[in-house]
Design a protein around this motif. Structure first.
Motif, PDB file in Angstrom:
ATOM      1  N   ARG A 153     -22.477  40.650 -48.568  1.00  0.00           N
ATOM      2  CA  ARG A 153     -21.255  40.500 -49.365  1.00  0.00           C
ATOM      3  C   ARG A 153     -20.057  40.312 -48.435  1.00  0.00           C
ATOM      4  O   ARG A 153     -19.287  39.358 -48.575  1.00  0.00           O
ATOM      5  N   TYR A 154     -19.922  41.211 -47.475  1.00  0.00           N
ATOM      6  CA  TYR A 154     -18.757  41.131 -46.593  1.00  0.00           C
ATOM      7  C   TYR A 154     -18.873  39.980 -45.596  1.00  0.00           C
ATOM      8  O   TYR A 154     -17.862  39.360 -45.248  1.00  0.00           O
ATOM      9  N   ALA A 155     -20.075  39.657 -45.157  1.00  0.00           N
ATOM     10  CA  ALA A 155     -20.237  38.516 -44.261  1.00  0.00           C
ATOM     11  C   ALA A 155     -19.796  37.229 -44.951  1.00  0.00           C
ATOM     12  O   ALA A 155     -19.093  36.394 -44.359  1.00  0.00           O
ATOM     13  N   ALA A 156     -20.191  37.062 -46.206  1.00  0.00           N
ATOM     14  CA  ALA A 156     -19.806  35.861 -46.950  1.00  0.00           C
ATOM     15  C   ALA A 156     -18.303  35.807 -47.179  1.00  0.00           C
ATOM     16  O   ALA A 156     -17.664  34.762 -46.986  1.00  0.00           O
ATOM     17  N   VAL A 157     -17.737  36.928 -47.586  1.00  0.00           N
ATOM     18  CA  VAL A 157     -16.293  36.975 -47.855  1.00  0.00           C
ATOM     19  C   VAL A 157     -15.501  36.731 -46.577  1.00  0.00           C
ATOM     20  O   VAL A 157     -14.534  35.955 -46.558  1.00  0.00           O
ATOM     21  N   TYR A 158     -15.898  37.383 -45.488  1.00  0.00           N
ATOM     22  CA  TYR A 158     -15.154  37.251 -44.242  1.00  0.00           C
ATOM     23  C   TYR A 158     -15.274  35.844 -43.661  1.00  0.00           C
ATOM     24  O   TYR A 158     -14.296  35.282 -43.159  1.00  0.00           O
ATOM     25  N   ALA A 159     -16.468  35.258 -43.726  1.00  0.00           N
ATOM     26  CA  ALA A 159     -16.634  33.886 -43.245  1.00  0.00           C
ATOM     27  C   ALA A 159     -15.777  32.927 -44.068  1.00  0.00           C
ATOM     28  O   ALA A 159     -15.146  32.006 -43.531  1.00  0.00           O
ATOM     29  N   PHE A 160     -15.739  33.140 -45.378  1.00  0.00           N
ATOM     30  CA  PHE A 160     -14.958  32.268 -46.266  1.00  0.00           C
ATOM     31  C   PHE A 160     -13.480  32.273 -45.894  1.00  0.00           C
ATOM     32  O   PHE A 160     -12.841  31.208 -45.825  1.00  0.00           O
ATOM     33  N   TYR A 161     -12.930  33.446 -45.655  1.00  0.00           N
ATOM     34  CA  TYR A 161     -11.498  33.521 -45.359  1.00  0.00           C
ATOM     35  C   TYR A 161     -11.178  33.196 -43.900  1.00  0.00           C
ATOM     36  O   TYR A 161     -10.114  32.623 -43.606  1.00  0.00           O
ATOM     37  N   ARG A 162     -12.070  33.517 -42.988  1.00  0.00           N
ATOM     38  CA  ARG A 162     -11.776  33.242 -41.582  1.00  0.00           C
ATOM     39  C   ARG A 162     -11.930  31.761 -41.248  1.00  0.00           C
ATOM     40  O   ARG A 162     -11.141  31.212 -40.471  1.00  0.00           O
ATOM     41  N   GLU A 163     -12.902  31.095 -41.837  1.00  0.00           N
ATOM     42  CA  GLU A 163     -13.099  29.689 -41.489  1.00  0.00           C
ATOM     43  C   GLU A 163     -11.962  28.805 -42.004  1.00  0.00           C
ATOM     44  O   GLU A 163     -11.710  27.733 -41.441  1.00  0.00           O
ATOM     45  N   GLY A 164     -11.268  29.249 -43.039  1.00  0.00           N
ATOM     46  CA  GLY A 164     -10.165  28.452 -43.570  1.00  0.00           C
ATOM     47  C   GLY A 164      -8.791  28.948 -43.174  1.00  0.00           C
ATOM     48  O   GLY A 164      -7.774  28.408 -43.637  1.00  0.00           O
ATOM     49  N   LEU A 165      -8.747  29.976 -42.316  1.00  0.00           N
ATOM     50  CA  LEU A 165      -7.472  30.620 -41.994  1.00  0.00           C
ATOM     51  C   LEU A 165      -6.484  29.655 -41.351  1.00  0.00           C
ATOM     52  O   LEU A 165      -5.336  29.526 -41.811  1.00  0.00           O
ATOM     53  N   GLU A 166      -6.887  28.977 -40.300  1.00  0.00           N
ATOM     54  CA  GLU A 166      -5.944  28.128 -39.564  1.00  0.00           C
ATOM     55  C   GLU A 166      -5.480  26.950 -40.408  1.00  0.00           C
ATOM     56  O   GLU A 166      -4.290  26.593 -40.387  1.00  0.00           O
ATOM     57  N   ALA A 167      -6.383  26.342 -41.155  1.00  0.00           N
ATOM     58  CA  ALA A 167      -5.992  25.200 -41.990  1.00  0.00           C
ATOM     59  C   ALA A 167      -5.036  25.631 -43.092  1.00  0.00           C
ATOM     60  O   ALA A 167      -4.035  24.947 -43.368  1.00  0.00           O
ATOM     61  N   ALA A 168      -5.320  26.752 -43.739  1.00  0.00           N
ATOM     62  CA  ALA A 168      -4.435  27.237 -44.801  1.00  0.00           C
ATOM     63  C   ALA A 168      -3.065  27.594 -44.236  1.00  0.00           C
ATOM     64  O   ALA A 168      -2.030  27.287 -44.844  1.00  0.00           O
ATOM     65  N   ALA A 169      -3.063  28.239 -43.076  1.00  0.00           N
ATOM     66  CA  ALA A 169      -1.785  28.616 -42.445  1.00  0.00           C
ATOM     67  C   ALA A 169      -0.978  27.380 -42.091  1.00  0.00           C
ATOM     68  O   ALA A 169       0.237  27.335 -42.323  1.00  0.00           O
ATOM     69  N   ALA A 170      -1.633  26.363 -41.539  1.00  0.00           N
ATOM     70  CA  ALA A 170      -0.910  25.149 -41.153  1.00  0.00           C
ATOM     71  C   ALA A 170      -0.315  24.441 -42.364  1.00  0.00           C
ATOM     72  O   ALA A 170       0.826  23.957 -42.317  1.00  0.00           O
ATOM     73  N   ARG A 171      -1.066  24.378 -43.450  1.00  0.00           N
ATOM     74  CA  ARG A 171      -0.543  23.730 -44.658  1.00  0.00           C
ATOM     75  C   ARG A 171       0.632  24.514 -45.230  1.00  0.00           C
ATOM     76  O   ARG A 171       1.612  23.926 -45.698  1.00  0.00           O
TER      77      ARG A 171
END
Length: 433
Positions: free
Chosen positions: A347-365
Motif C-alpha cells: 500500500r505504502y510502496a504504491a502510494v509513495y512511488a505514485f507521489y514521488r515519481e511525479g513530484l518534480e513535474a508537478a512542482a515545475a508545472r
C-alpha cells in the motif's frame, strides 16, 4: 500609442438584476450541495478489524507484522524494486519511507467491524464488544497510540439487523461520551445501503444522539458503503448514490466501494471478483461523478488475495496489490481497503512511488503557473488546484517532505492550500477524514 477603444452596451442594468434574481436560488443550491473538498487529510487506506479481534495494541501489532513481512520477503530496496518493478531512482527512497511509515504510523484509518467481518452474535456479547471498542478507542486517542482516524462499521439498516445496528452504534457512541467525548478522528460506516430513505434514517439517528448528548448539530458524519446494484442505479433509472449524498444533508463523508458484495450482486463469478473488473469500474465511475464537488470522498475496495505463505506466493500477492493500488490512484481513488498487515508494505510502496515519481513535474508545472511562465503545457486554475492537491496528498501520507516541496516550488503548505482552494483551517470540519 494604443488606440482608445470606444465601449458601447445595449442592455439595461435591469436585465442583469433580473437574471441575478432568477438565478439566486440556483446559486444558493450550488453552494449548499457542492461546497467542494473539505480540505482535511484523506487517509490512503482503511484497515478493517473484527470487533472481537480489536485490541489496545492492534495498530502497533499491524505495523510490527508488516515490518516482519517486509524484512522477510523484501529486506532491501533492490529486492522490493525487483518485485514491484520500481525504477532504480525510486527504490531507495520508497523502501526507506515505507519502513519509516510502518514504524511511525502503520495505520491511517481503522474500522472496528461489527458487520461481515464480525457476524451475528448474542446481544450481550455484541454489547460488550461495542462498549470495549469505545473504551479502547478513547484510551488510544488519550495516550497517542490511535490511528489518525478510527471508528466502527455497524450492521446495516435492513430489517433483519436494524435494531442490532442501532444499538451497537448507541453503545459505542455513548461509551465514548462517558469516557470524555467524541474524538476528532471518529469515523462511522453504514454498510449495505440500497435506498436514500436508509440514509435519511441514519441522519435521524445522528440527530437524535446529538440531541440526547447536547452535541453541536451536525457533529456526527458517516460513510456510505456501496455494495448493491440498487445503490448505483434505482428502479426508475436514476443514480441512487447521488440521491443518497444529498439525503445525508452534509453528513456524508465518504463512499466506500464494497468489491465482493457488489460483484456478487451483479452476478460476477467468484474467480473474477476484483476492483479492476468492468462492473467495479462502472460503479466507481458513477460514485465519483455523484460525489464530485460535494466534499464526499470516494474509496476503492480491496483484494482478497493475501500476501501469506512462501516468498514467491507473497511476491505474487504483493504485485497484484501494488498494481491495483497504482491503478486506483491514477483514477483518482486515493483511498482503499487493506485486510491484512502484510498488505501495508505494498500500500505504502504504491502510494509513495505514485507521489514521488511525479513530484518534480508537478512542482515545475505549479511554478510555471504561479509565475505565468508558460512552458510546453498551458495550465488553468483548475489544473493548479489539482497540482496543489497532488502535492498536499503526498505531504499528508509521508511520500514527500515539506522541505522538498518548498525547495522545488518556493511554496509552503499554506501557499499550496490557497492555490488548491482549501478552506481556512477554522472552517474545516474536524471529524471529516
Amino acid at each position: 500609442m494604443a488606440q482608445q477603444e470606444t465601449v458601447t452596451t445595449s442592455l439595461a442594468s435591469a436585465v442583469a438584476e433580473d437574471i441575478a434574481a432568477r438565478l439566486a436560488p440556483v446559486d444558493a443550491d450550488l453552494a449548499r450541495r457542492y461546497p467542494g473538498d473539505p480540505g482535511t487529510r484523506q487517509p490512503v487506506h482503511t484497515v478493517y478489524v473484527p470487533a472481537d479481534a480489536f485490541a489496545a495494541d492492534t495498530v502497533r501489532s499491524w505495523g510490527d507484522q508488516a515490518l516482519a513481512a517486509l524484512d522477510e520477503h523484501a529486506p532491501d530496496a533492490a529486492t522490493l524494486a525487483a518485485v514491484l518493478g520500481l525504477p532504480g531512482e525510486l527504490a531507495g527512497p520508497v523502501h526507506e519511507r515505507v519502513r519509516a511509515k510502518l514504524e511511525r504510523e502503520p495505520v491511517e484509518d481503522l474500522r472496528i467491524d461489527f458487520e461481515d467481518g464480525y457476524g451475528p452474535r448474542p446481544d450481550a456479547e455484541e454489547d460488550a464488544h461495542a462498549a470495549r471498542a469505545a473504551r479502547l478507542v478513547h484510551a488510544a486517542y488519550a495516550d497517542g497510540t490511535a490511528a489518525p482516524y478510527m471508528g466502527i462499521r455497524m450492521k446495516c439498516l435492513e430489517e433483519a439487523v436494524r435494531d442490532r445496528g442501532i444499538r451497537t452504534l448507541d453503545v459505542f457512541l455513548s461509551g465514548l461520551m462517558e469516557a470524555g467525548g467524541l474524538p476528532d478522528g471518529l469515523v462511522l460506516t453504514l454498510p449495505k445501503v440500497t435506498y436514500p430513505e436508509q440514509i435519511e434514517a441514519m441522519v435521524r439517528l445522528a440527530e437524535a444522539f446529538e440531541t440526547a448528548r447536547g452535541l453541536t448539530p451536525g457533529r456526527l458524519g458517516f460513510e456510505i458503503q456501496i455494495e448493491t446494484s440498487q445503490s448505483i442505479l434505482a428502479a426508475d433509472g436514476t443514480a441512487t448514490v447521488a440521491r443518497m449524498i444529498h439525503a445525508a444533508g452534509g453528513r456524508a463523508t465518504g463512499l466506500h466501494y464494497g468489491t465482493f458484495d457488489y460483484s456478487a450482486c451483479v452476478g460476477v463469478s467468484a474467480a473474477y471478483q476484483s476492483s479492476d473488473h468492468p462492473a467495479a469500474d462502472h460503479a466507481k465511475a458513477v460514485m465519483q461523478v455523484a460525489a464530485a464537488g460535494t466534499g464526499v470522498r470516494v474509496c476503492d475496495g480491496s483484494t482478497n488475495v493475501l500476501p501469506v505463505g512462501p516468498t514467491p506466493q507473497v511476491h505474487d500477492a504483493w504485485r497484484l496489490h501494488y498494481g491495483l493500488t497504482r491503478r486506483a490512484l491514477a483514477r483518482a481513488y486515493h483511498q482503499g481497503w487493506d485486510m491484512h498487515p502484510a498488505q501495508l508494505p505494498t500500500r505504502y510502496a504504491a502510494v509513495y512511488a505514485f507521489y514521488r515519481e511525479g513530484l518534480e513535474a508537478a512542482a515545475a508545472r505549479l511554478v510555471a503557473y504561479v509565475a505565468r511562465a508558460g512552458g510546453d503545457v498551458l495550465d488553468e486554475p483548475a489544473t493548479a488546484r489539482a497540482l496543489s492537491g497532488y502535492l498536499l496528498r503526498g505531504l499528508d501520507c509521508g511520500a514527500v517532505d515539506d522541505d522538498e516541496v518548498t525547495r522545488l516550488t518556493g511554496l509552503g503548505r499554506a501557499d499550496l492550500e490557497a492555490l488548491g482552494g482549501v478552506p481556512p483551517r477554522a472552517d474545516r470540519p474536524a471529524n471529516t477524514p
